[in-house]
Each structure stands twice: as C-alpha cells, then as structure tokens.
Design a protein around this motif. Structure first.
Motif, PDB file in Angstrom:
ATOM      1  N   TYR A  29      54.155  43.763  45.962  1.00  0.00           N
ATOM      2  CA  TYR A  29      52.888  43.289  45.395  1.00  0.00           C
ATOM      3  C   TYR A  29      52.471  42.000  46.099  1.00  0.00           C
ATOM      4  O   TYR A  29      53.297  41.135  46.386  1.00  0.00           O
ATOM      5  CB  TYR A  29      53.042  42.980  43.908  1.00  0.00           C
ATOM      6  CG  TYR A  29      53.364  44.157  43.040  1.00  0.00           C
ATOM      7  CD1 TYR A  29      52.389  45.085  42.697  1.00  0.00           C
ATOM      8  CD2 TYR A  29      54.656  44.346  42.546  1.00  0.00           C
ATOM      9  CE1 TYR A  29      52.684  46.167  41.873  1.00  0.00           C
ATOM     10  CE2 TYR A  29      54.970  45.420  41.733  1.00  0.00           C
ATOM     11  CZ  TYR A  29      53.972  46.330  41.404  1.00  0.00           C
ATOM     12  OH  TYR A  29      54.271  47.402  40.601  1.00  0.00           O
ATOM     13  N   SER A  30      51.167  41.859  46.346  1.00  0.00           N
ATOM     14  CA  SER A  30      50.632  40.602  46.854  1.00  0.00           C
ATOM     15  C   SER A  30      49.148  40.536  46.496  1.00  0.00           C
ATOM     16  O   SER A  30      48.333  41.262  47.061  1.00  0.00           O
ATOM     17  CB  SER A  30      50.806  40.489  48.368  1.00  0.00           C
ATOM     18  OG  SER A  30      50.332  39.240  48.828  1.00  0.00           O
ATOM     19  N   VAL A  31      48.827  39.696  45.519  1.00  0.00           N
ATOM     20  CA  VAL A  31      47.451  39.620  45.004  1.00  0.00           C
ATOM     21  C   VAL A  31      46.866  38.216  45.087  1.00  0.00           C
ATOM     22  O   VAL A  31      45.700  38.010  44.745  1.00  0.00           O
ATOM     23  CB  VAL A  31      47.377  40.124  43.549  1.00  0.00           C
ATOM     24  CG1 VAL A  31      47.839  41.571  43.447  1.00  0.00           C
ATOM     25  CG2 VAL A  31      48.190  39.235  42.608  1.00  0.00           C
ATOM     26  N   ARG A  32      47.651  37.273  45.526  1.00  0.00           N
ATOM     27  CA  ARG A  32      47.257  35.870  45.419  1.00  0.00           C
ATOM     28  C   ARG A  32      46.024  35.520  46.254  1.00  0.00           C
ATOM     29  O   ARG A  32      45.270  34.605  45.917  1.00  0.00           O
ATOM     30  CB  ARG A  32      48.428  34.983  45.826  1.00  0.00           C
ATOM     31  CG  ARG A  32      48.324  33.561  45.330  1.00  0.00           C
ATOM     32  CD  ARG A  32      49.669  32.867  45.402  1.00  0.00           C
ATOM     33  NE  ARG A  32      49.654  31.583  44.750  1.00  0.00           N
ATOM     34  CZ  ARG A  32      50.738  30.884  44.477  1.00  0.00           C
ATOM     35  NH1 ARG A  32      51.926  31.369  44.813  1.00  0.00           N
ATOM     36  NH2 ARG A  32      50.660  29.722  43.887  1.00  0.00           N
ATOM     37  N   ASP A  33      45.811  36.244  47.360  1.00  0.00           N
ATOM     38  CA  ASP A  33      44.693  35.934  48.251  1.00  0.00           C
ATOM     39  C   ASP A  33      43.365  36.519  47.774  1.00  0.00           C
ATOM     40  O   ASP A  33      42.327  36.250  48.386  1.00  0.00           O
ATOM     41  CB  ASP A  33      44.977  36.471  49.661  1.00  0.00           C
ATOM     42  CG  ASP A  33      46.076  35.710  50.366  1.00  0.00           C
ATOM     43  OD1 ASP A  33      46.399  34.591  49.931  1.00  0.00           O
ATOM     44  OD2 ASP A  33      46.625  36.241  51.349  1.00  0.00           O
ATOM     45  N   SER A  34      43.379  37.335  46.757  1.00  0.00           N
ATOM     46  CA  SER A  34      42.165  38.072  46.376  1.00  0.00           C
ATOM     47  C   SER A  34      41.908  37.978  44.871  1.00  0.00           C
ATOM     48  O   SER A  34      42.727  38.449  44.061  1.00  0.00           O
ATOM     49  CB  SER A  34      42.309  39.544  46.768  1.00  0.00           C
ATOM     50  OG  SER A  34      41.290  40.325  46.185  1.00  0.00           O
ATOM     51  N   LEU A  35      40.779  37.417  44.475  1.00  0.00           N
ATOM     52  CA  LEU A  35      40.397  37.355  43.066  1.00  0.00           C
ATOM     53  C   LEU A  35      40.253  38.757  42.493  1.00  0.00           C
ATOM     54  O   LEU A  35      40.716  39.034  41.376  1.00  0.00           O
ATOM     55  CB  LEU A  35      39.096  36.578  42.910  1.00  0.00           C
ATOM     56  CG  LEU A  35      38.506  36.550  41.496  1.00  0.00           C
ATOM     57  CD1 LEU A  35      39.474  35.893  40.515  1.00  0.00           C
ATOM     58  CD2 LEU A  35      37.152  35.822  41.499  1.00  0.00           C
ATOM     59  N   ARG A  36      39.642  39.641  43.242  1.00  0.00           N
ATOM     60  CA  ARG A  36      39.460  41.009  42.757  1.00  0.00           C
ATOM     61  C   ARG A  36      40.804  41.670  42.462  1.00  0.00           C
ATOM     62  O   ARG A  36      40.980  42.319  41.434  1.00  0.00           O
ATOM     63  CB  ARG A  36      38.691  41.839  43.790  1.00  0.00           C
ATOM     64  CG  ARG A  36      38.515  43.295  43.392  1.00  0.00           C
ATOM     65  CD  ARG A  36      37.856  44.105  44.503  1.00  0.00           C
ATOM     66  NE  ARG A  36      37.744  45.493  44.135  1.00  0.00           N
ATOM     67  CZ  ARG A  36      38.718  46.397  44.259  1.00  0.00           C
ATOM     68  NH1 ARG A  36      39.907  46.012  44.740  1.00  0.00           N
ATOM     69  NH2 ARG A  36      38.530  47.657  43.909  1.00  0.00           N
ATOM     70  N   SER A  37      41.763  41.488  43.362  1.00  0.00           N
ATOM     71  CA  SER A  37      43.081  42.094  43.164  1.00  0.00           C
ATOM     72  C   SER A  37      43.770  41.522  41.936  1.00  0.00           C
ATOM     73  O   SER A  37      44.408  42.255  41.167  1.00  0.00           O
ATOM     74  CB  SER A  37      43.952  41.871  44.403  1.00  0.00           C
ATOM     75  OG  SER A  37      43.396  42.520  45.524  1.00  0.00           O
ATOM     76  N   ARG A  38      43.634  40.220  41.713  1.00  0.00           N
ATOM     77  CA  ARG A  38      44.257  39.603  40.543  1.00  0.00           C
ATOM     78  C   ARG A  38      43.635  40.118  39.252  1.00  0.00           C
ATOM     79  O   ARG A  38      44.329  40.352  38.260  1.00  0.00           O
ATOM     80  CB  ARG A  38      44.143  38.074  40.624  1.00  0.00           C
ATOM     81  CG  ARG A  38      44.918  37.468  41.787  1.00  0.00           C
ATOM     82  CD  ARG A  38      45.093  35.965  41.634  1.00  0.00           C
ATOM     83  NE  ARG A  38      43.843  35.235  41.530  1.00  0.00           N
ATOM     84  CZ  ARG A  38      43.131  34.793  42.560  1.00  0.00           C
ATOM     85  NH1 ARG A  38      43.550  35.043  43.802  1.00  0.00           N
ATOM     86  NH2 ARG A  38      42.026  34.101  42.377  1.00  0.00           N
ATOM     87  N   VAL A  39      42.324  40.295  39.259  1.00  0.00           N
ATOM     88  CA  VAL A  39      41.635  40.798  38.068  1.00  0.00           C
ATOM     89  C   VAL A  39      42.050  42.238  37.771  1.00  0.00           C
ATOM     90  O   VAL A  39      42.353  42.591  36.618  1.00  0.00           O
ATOM     91  CB  VAL A  39      40.106  40.686  38.240  1.00  0.00           C
ATOM     92  CG1 VAL A  39      39.379  41.444  37.131  1.00  0.00           C
ATOM     93  CG2 VAL A  39      39.668  39.226  38.261  1.00  0.00           C
ATOM     94  N   VAL A  40      42.065  43.088  38.805  1.00  0.00           N
ATOM     95  CA  VAL A  40      42.474  44.484  38.603  1.00  0.00           C
ATOM     96  C   VAL A  40      43.916  44.551  38.113  1.00  0.00           C
ATOM     97  O   VAL A  40      44.240  45.289  37.170  1.00  0.00           O
ATOM     98  CB  VAL A  40      42.305  45.293  39.902  1.00  0.00           C
ATOM     99  CG1 VAL A  40      42.935  46.686  39.756  1.00  0.00           C
ATOM    100  CG2 VAL A  40      40.834  45.412  40.270  1.00  0.00           C
ATOM    101  N   TRP A  41      44.794  43.769  38.735  1.00  0.00           N
ATOM    102  CA  TRP A  41      46.207  43.757  38.360  1.00  0.00           C
ATOM    103  C   TRP A  41      46.382  43.346  36.899  1.00  0.00           C
ATOM    104  O   TRP A  41      47.100  43.998  36.132  1.00  0.00           O
ATOM    105  CB  TRP A  41      46.974  42.825  39.284  1.00  0.00           C
ATOM    106  CG  TRP A  41      48.404  42.619  38.934  1.00  0.00           C
ATOM    107  CD1 TRP A  41      49.015  41.453  38.592  1.00  0.00           C
ATOM    108  CD2 TRP A  41      49.440  43.612  38.893  1.00  0.00           C
ATOM    109  NE1 TRP A  41      50.353  41.643  38.342  1.00  0.00           N
ATOM    110  CE2 TRP A  41      50.638  42.964  38.517  1.00  0.00           C
ATOM    111  CE3 TRP A  41      49.460  44.985  39.141  1.00  0.00           C
ATOM    112  CZ2 TRP A  41      51.845  43.649  38.377  1.00  0.00           C
ATOM    113  CZ3 TRP A  41      50.670  45.670  38.991  1.00  0.00           C
ATOM    114  CH2 TRP A  41      51.827  45.003  38.621  1.00  0.00           C
ATOM    115  N   THR A  42      45.738  42.282  36.490  1.00  0.00           N
ATOM    116  CA  THR A  42      45.857  41.801  35.114  1.00  0.00           C
ATOM    117  C   THR A  42      45.289  42.819  34.122  1.00  0.00           C
ATOM    118  O   THR A  42      45.877  43.074  33.065  1.00  0.00           O
ATOM    119  CB  THR A  42      45.148  40.441  34.969  1.00  0.00           C
ATOM    120  OG1 THR A  42      45.841  39.476  35.766  1.00  0.00           O
ATOM    121  CG2 THR A  42      45.127  39.973  33.525  1.00  0.00           C
TER     122      THR A  42
END
Length: 276
Positions: free
Chosen positions: A160-173
């Motif tokens: 997993y690596s989401v730290r660089d992307s706001l969209r990825s963090r939102v989807v993940w959460t």
C-alpha cells in the motif's frame, strides 16, 4: 469522514505478529473477499520477470502470512525452490495446512533478522508483500534483502502507498470504514487488526519516498506500477534489482520485465505524482 492522521493503537504497542496470530483463522476469508487480492499478487510476481518457470532458481517470500503470496510466487515460477518466512506462528500454521510441492518450505522468523532463522543467500528473487509497512527498521531490512540477493536479481515489494495522493487516501479510508472494518467485526469478532491496516497504510511512505528507500539500500532499475480496480494508486508493485557485479558476470535474472497485460506500460510508470 474519519481523520487521516490516526494515532497509534494497541497493535503498534503490543506487536503486529501477535495480532496476526489472533486473526489467522479468519484471515483468508477476509482477504478473499477483496476483489483482485490474489490477482494483484500474481500480477506482481509476473512483473518480476522470473525466467524458465523458475527452473534452478532460489526464491524468498518474506512475510508470507497464510501463503497467498507464496502461491502467487509459485504460479510465476512453479519449478523454483521457494523459502517462505513469517513472524506469526499461527499464520504459518494456516499456510502449512495447504497443499504445497516439496520445493516450498515455510520458516518461522523475523524479517528484520533472517540469519537467526538460518535464511542465507544468495537468492534469485525476493518478494515482500504487505510487509515493509509493518517493520520497525525498514531501511535495515531493505539492506538485508539487498545482501541476500544474487547480483542482478530482482526484488518486488507489493505494498500500500497512498500518502502522495489525496484521492487515494480518501478512497482507502472510505473502503476501510465502509466495508473492511465492518466485515471484520462480523467475520472475525474484532476490528483491531483491520483498523491497524487502515492506519498503517495512511502513515506509510508515499511512492516517491519508498523509491528513495530502495535506491538508498543499493537497488537500481527501480520501477513502480499500480494495479487495476478500486485499489489503483493504492496498491503498487515496487520493482528493483541488485546491481550486477563489477566483473560483468551474467546474473541469473538479467532483466526486470513486466506482464504485457498490466494496466501500465511495459517500461513501468513513474507514480511519484499520482492523480489527486
């Protein structure tokens, strides 16, 4: 929506391996509910470019868990000799209950000190799936993996690596709190491991930072590819290789290649700036 800077929980304080011990019996059912989980692992092992069905190769699967990553490695290299290591006794017990060829062996050991478990190189490839994020001394672990590889051999981190992307963090959460954690409450009777999963992915390296770690550990030809489906730009394959020796001796795995059907081009894709 829940915040994206979570505080450490009981797993961080009490030990990740012990929590995996507790959840080992229900782990396969939960991860199996994730569309693409096993397919994505197989995609990463194909991207390692292991030749000749693995004939004559020694491969290492670090953090093998219940054996899903081992099965993916075996699928890519069915004739290889595979050593699979994990720190959780109970996860290994689940793995060993499955059917494996004699060329696969499971070892209980600490990924940060493999020599203590008798794991010595050289290996012709290393897979570490969903592992590095759980380690305390990540840079030291990568340097250890580098030493264990034969010159020219590949490493693949499936992570997993989401730290660089706001969209990825939102989807993940959203997926964690809307699907994964409620499902864990029903199927496992506890959500601690899966709340830790949510936290640890948010806090782990971004793509750019993990690429720097790999380079600092001595790896070259570093490439990053994501996976298809809802986990695109959330789960990635990080590929690298130990440089060939100065004498120019041909390594057992000369090139890191990728699956032609991957959702990213054959030369890989730089995801240091994923869509946000």
């Amino acid at each position: 929506m829940r915040g994206v800077t979570p505080k450490p929980g009981p797993i961080e304080r009490g030990g990740v391996a012990r929590s995996f011990d507790t959840h080992a019996r229900t782990y396969d059912k939960l991860v199996g509910s994730n569309p693409g989980y096993h397919e994505h692992l197989r995609l990463t092992t194909k991207r390692m470019g292991l030749p000749d069905r693995g004939a004559g190769l020694r491969l290492l699967d670090v953090g093998c868990g219940t054996g899903a990553s081992t099965a993916a490695l075996l699928d890519a290299a069915p004739e290889a000799e595979i050593t699979a290591v994990d720190a959780s006794h109970e996860m290994l017990a689940q793995a060993q209950r499955k059917t494996w060829p004699r060329t696969v062996r499971f070892v209980h050991g600490n990924a940060e000190n493999l020599a203590m478990s008798g794991i010595v190189g050289p290996f012709d490839g290393i897979l570490a799936a969903y592992l590095l994020r759980n380690l305390v001394h990540r840079d030291a672990a990568l340097r250890q993996f580098h030493r264990l590889l034969r010159p020219g051999a590949p490493i693949a981190l499936h992570e997993y690596s989401v730290r660089d992307s706001l969209r990825s963090r939102v989807v993940w959460t959203t997926v964690c709190w809307g699907v994964i954690i409620p499902m864990a409450r029903v199927r496992a009777g506890s959500t601690d491991l899966y709340r830790y999963l949510w936290r640890s992915a948010l806090q782990f390296d971004g793509v750019a930072e993990l690429k720097k770690r790999l380079a600092s550990a001595g790896f070259e030809d570093i490439r990053v590819q994501t996976v298809p489906g809802w986990q695109q730009h959330i789960v990635h394959t990080f590929l690298g290789r130990r440089p060939a020796d100065p004498a120019g001796v041909a390594p057992s795995v000369a090139e890191v290649t990728v699956d032609p059907d991957a959702p990213t081009p054959a030369e890989g894709i730089d995801v240091t700036r994923p869509p946000s």
